[in-house]
Scaffold this active site. Structure first.
Site, PDB file in Angstrom:
ATOM      1  N   ASP A   1      -9.378  -0.804   3.644  1.00  0.00           N
ATOM      2  CA  ASP A   1      -9.410  -0.138   2.334  1.00  0.00           C
ATOM      3  C   ASP A   1     -10.636  -0.557   1.546  1.00  0.00           C
ATOM      4  OD1 ASP A   1      -7.078   0.981   2.996  1.00  0.00           O
ATOM      5  OD2 ASP A   1      -5.829  -0.088   1.550  1.00  0.00           O
TER       6      ASP A   1
ATOM      7  N   ASP B   1       0.822  -1.188   0.000  1.00  0.00           N
ATOM      8  CA  ASP B   1       0.000   0.000   0.000  1.00  0.00           C
ATOM      9  C   ASP B   1       0.869   1.255   0.000  1.00  0.00           C
ATOM     10  OD1 ASP B   1      -2.375   1.340   0.127  1.00  0.00           O
ATOM     11  OD2 ASP B   1      -2.289   1.508   2.309  1.00  0.00           O
TER      12      ASP B   1
ATOM     13  N   THR C   1      -3.695   5.944  -3.635  1.00  0.00           N
ATOM     14  CA  THR C   1      -2.653   6.741  -2.985  1.00  0.00           C
ATOM     15  C   THR C   1      -1.340   6.711  -3.755  1.00  0.00           C
ATOM     16  OG1 THR C   1      -2.146   4.824  -1.621  1.00  0.00           O
ATOM     17  CG2 THR C   1      -3.633   6.438  -0.698  1.00  0.00           C
ATOM     18  N   THR C   2      -0.999   5.548  -4.305  1.00  0.00           N
ATOM     19  CA  THR C   2       0.236   5.468  -5.086  1.00  0.00           C
ATOM     20  C   THR C   2       0.087   6.293  -6.359  1.00  0.00           C
ATOM     21  OG1 THR C   2       0.371   3.193  -4.316  1.00  0.00           O
ATOM     22  CG2 THR C   2       1.927   3.847  -6.002  1.00  0.00           C
TER      23      THR C   2
HETATM   24  P1  ADP Z   1      -3.125   2.843  -5.697  1.00  0.00           P
HETATM   25  O1  ADP Z   1      -2.465   3.036  -4.372  1.00  0.00           O
HETATM   26  O2  ADP Z   1      -2.908   4.027  -6.569  1.00  0.00           O
HETATM   27  O3  ADP Z   1      -4.540   2.439  -5.584  1.00  0.00           O
HETATM   28  P2  ADP Z   1      -2.651   0.170  -6.606  1.00  0.00           P
HETATM   29  O4  ADP Z   1      -1.400  -0.599  -6.391  1.00  0.00           O
HETATM   30  O5  ADP Z   1      -3.847  -0.220  -5.850  1.00  0.00           O
HETATM   31  O6  ADP Z   1      -2.305   1.684  -6.379  1.00  0.00           O
HETATM   32  O7  ADP Z   1      -2.957   0.088  -8.149  1.00  0.00           O
HETATM   33  C1  ADP Z   1      -4.086   0.668  -8.700  1.00  0.00           C
HETATM   34  C2  ADP Z   1      -4.034   0.621 -10.198  1.00  0.00           C
HETATM   35  O8  ADP Z   1      -4.015  -0.720 -10.675  1.00  0.00           O
HETATM   36  C3  ADP Z   1      -5.260   1.269 -10.783  1.00  0.00           C
HETATM   37  O9  ADP Z   1      -4.872   2.139 -11.806  1.00  0.00           O
HETATM   38  C4  ADP Z   1      -6.061   0.087 -11.307  1.00  0.00           C
HETATM   39  O10 ADP Z   1      -6.858   0.453 -12.411  1.00  0.00           O
HETATM   40  C5  ADP Z   1      -4.973  -0.858 -11.709  1.00  0.00           C
HETATM   41  N1  ADP Z   1      -5.427  -2.255 -11.807  1.00  0.00           N
HETATM   42  C6  ADP Z   1      -6.009  -3.011 -10.869  1.00  0.00           C
HETATM   43  N2  ADP Z   1      -6.294  -4.249 -11.335  1.00  0.00           N
HETATM   44  C7  ADP Z   1      -5.874  -4.285 -12.623  1.00  0.00           C
HETATM   45  C8  ADP Z   1      -5.871  -5.275 -13.668  1.00  0.00           C
HETATM   46  N3  ADP Z   1      -6.355  -6.502 -13.483  1.00  0.00           N
HETATM   47  N4  ADP Z   1      -5.347  -4.916 -14.840  1.00  0.00           N
HETATM   48  C9  ADP Z   1      -4.838  -3.704 -15.028  1.00  0.00           C
HETATM   49  N5  ADP Z   1      -4.804  -2.742 -14.107  1.00  0.00           N
HETATM   50  C10 ADP Z   1      -5.311  -3.015 -12.919  1.00  0.00           C
END
Ligand code: ADP
Ligand code: MG
Length: 529
Positions: free
Chosen positions: A382, A58, A91-92
């Site tokens: 979350d 996270d 957040t990332t």
């Molecule tokens: P954040 O802290 O920004 O939420 P995450 O590590 O949770 O970071 O990543 C979120 C990103 O991953 C989003 O842009 C989401 O659309 C993308 N994402 C999640 N699942 C998939 C998937 N199966 N294929 C492509 N992108 C994905």
């Protein structure tokens, strides 16, 4: 005139070098969380001062636990924390977007575009972005809620945990829905998480009602109580302790007995008052003395003591009770109502389960080790936050970078309509949005540039739903993200773009940094003392 005497012990950087320094700090920070983005993002092992470890994927957890001194880096961390508070996710992305905006701005600054002009361009692009996002959004259907909640867990734990926790989060959100004049409200603080080490993640379950690891104070009290009234006491039913350091001088035999008898009488009076109120359940923050315990058992009242204030508050909200300090002063209007109260034994540990009218739920979080348990708790928090927000605003956007690529394309066209140099700022803003699909590709082991070009080309020929074409990192190729089930709540994407812009603009506007130097030889006051 020199400012040397005024600014002694202060390090000063101005103009371009200040900006360059700040942008480097922002980029270094983004570099620290870059590899965690998306479902193929990796975890980080964090170790604190006391040697405690934490494994997490996270972004905001990584950033908040890092000891970052640079004030600009701290501004970025704040943006990420705000995102966490408002949207619970993204957040990332917020940090990556902000750093990319700043990097693009730096290219323009080196070409003599003034930072204030760039900031104005950013602002224009961001305002327009909101309109475009509205246009891209789609209303969610019921099964979308689960998918969007699941997307928020991408990369956290393994897939079965993601599925289980997102299902439980949506269920929990449903049980705490309240209709108010302003619409539906789901307050995630009404869900309690009860961690239990031992067992595996798959034992994690949701119980409607509030669950506390507590046993009733007397075995003869009823184990199960049906619907009735409850009193919550922010105190106890105990002998009064002496206020000051008093001594009682016993002068004649019998005085001590009288003294004790009076104390018992006071306790009896309190229990009699409780009986007259007709309660069937009692919870106190402090202790309940033995005499009172027996009387309560005889009266058939189920009672619990040493219930924490936060749990009492949760109970009060659930059953509509008012906490009282003193049992004797309790009135009927202070009582709350409950549907059932049960004492059960789970794997040798007593648990108290109270079901109330106003819902409330408890997640019994299970995990084999503390580390796993911690990740289950954080991930659930979350997912629950996202699920609750989805009930309040049910619009969705396509994930996997689809929305970001489409938005960038539209904003580049919009930038062309801006006559001044702000056009360059708006273009830089649009380009920055593409960092999301690039990093998603990078973390999935794909070539970021090829992937981005492929995505743009597919969107250009994609027809009506082109803005839903993103990178499916499971298929490792562009796909319609709605069909792939990678959906994101509207609020997350919108807030992350807004927050990133805000942070980037405030960093761009700084052209003078005055840093008070601390003299390492200066003794600490506390140490000398
Ligand atoms: P954040 O802290 O920004 O939420 P995450 O590590 O949770 O970071 O990543 C979120 C990103 O991953 C989003 O842009 C989401 O659309 C993308 N994402 C999640 N699942 C998939 C998937 N199966 N294929 C492509 N992108 C994905
Ligand atoms: Mg996320």
């Amino acid at each position: 005139m020199s400012d040397a005497p005024l600014l002694r012990d202060t390090e000063r950087t101005t103009g371009r070098s200040a900006l360059q320094n700040n942008i480097q700090a922002a980029m270094a920070l983004a570099g620290a969380v870059r590899s965690t983005l998306g479902p193929r993002g990796l975890d980080k092992l964090l170790i604190d001062d006391d040697g405690r470890t934490l494994v997490t994927n996270d972004g905001v957890t990584v950033l908040e636990s890092a000891k970052v001194e640079h004030p600009v880096a701290r501004m970025m961390i704040n943006a990420s924390s705000v995102q966490d508070k408002i949207a619970r996710d993204g957040t990332t992305s917020t940090v990556l977007l902000s750093a990319e905006m700043l990097q693009n701005a730096w290219h323009l600054v080196t070409q003599d575009v003034h930072p204030a002009v760039i900031a104005r361009g950013f602002r224009m692009a961001e305002t327009h972005a909101h309109e475009i996002l509205d246009e891209f959004s789609l209303a969610s259907e019921q099964h979308h809620r689960l998918l969007a909640t699941r997307t928020s867990l991408a990369g956290k734990g393994h897939q079965s945990m993601q599925l289980l926790l997102s299902e439980l989060a949506v269920q929990a959100a449903e049980t705490i829905l309240v209709q108010t004049p302003d619409g539906t409200v789901a307050d995630p603080t009404r869900v309690k998480v009860l961690p239990q080490s031992g067992g595996t993640i798959s034992d994690t379950r949701l119980v409607t009602g509030l669950v506390l690891a507590k046993n009733r104070i007397h075995d003869e009290m009823p184990r199960v109580v049906g619907a009735g009234k409850v009193l919550l006491v922010d105190g106890g039913i105990e002998r009064r302790s002496m206020k000051s350091d008093m001594k009682i001088n016993v002068t004649s035999p019998g005085v001590l007995e009288q003294f004790r008898a009076k104390e018992v009488e006071l306790l009896t009076e309190q229990v009699e008052h409780l009986k007259s109120l007709g309660i069937r359940l009692l919870a106190c923050k402090e202790g309940i003395d033995d005499e009172a315990r027996i009387l309560l058992a005889e009266a058939g009242i189920q009672a619990f003591r040493r219930v924490s204030r936060s749990d009492l508050d949760l109970l009060a909200r659930g059953c509509g009770a008012i906490l009282v300090n003193d049992v004797i002063r309790a009135q009927r209007s202070d009582l709350g109502a409950f549907i059932s109260s049960t004492n059960e034994n789970w794997a040798g540990v007593a648990h108290w389960i109270v079901e109330t009218e106003e819902g409330g739920a408890t997640l019994i979080a299970c995990g084999s080790t503390e580390t796993v348990l911690g990740e289950v708790e954080r991930s659930f928090a979350d997912a629950l936050g996202v699920a609750c927000r989805m009930f309040e605003d049910d619009r969705l956007l396509a994930g996997g970078g689809a929305t970001h690529v489409a938005l960038a394309r539209r904003l580049r066209r919009f930038a062309e309509s801006i006559p001044g140099r702000e056009q360059l700022g708006a273009e830089a803003f649009a380009d920055a949005l593409e960092v999301i699909p690039r990093v998603l590709a990078e973390n999935a082991g794909l070539d970021p540039i090829d992937t981005l070009l492929q995505l743009v080309a597919q969107q250009v020929n994609g027809g009506e739903n082109a803005h839903q074409l993103g990178l499916d990192v499971v298929l490792r190729q562009p796909a319609n993200m709605i069909e792939s089930g990678v959906l994101e709540p509207f609020l997350i994407i919108r807030q992350s773009i807004a927050g990133a812009t805000e942070a980037a603009i405030s960093i761009l506007r700084i052209d003078d940094v005055l840093w008070a130097k601390q003299d390492p030889t200066m003794p600490d006051v506390e140490q000398t003392g």
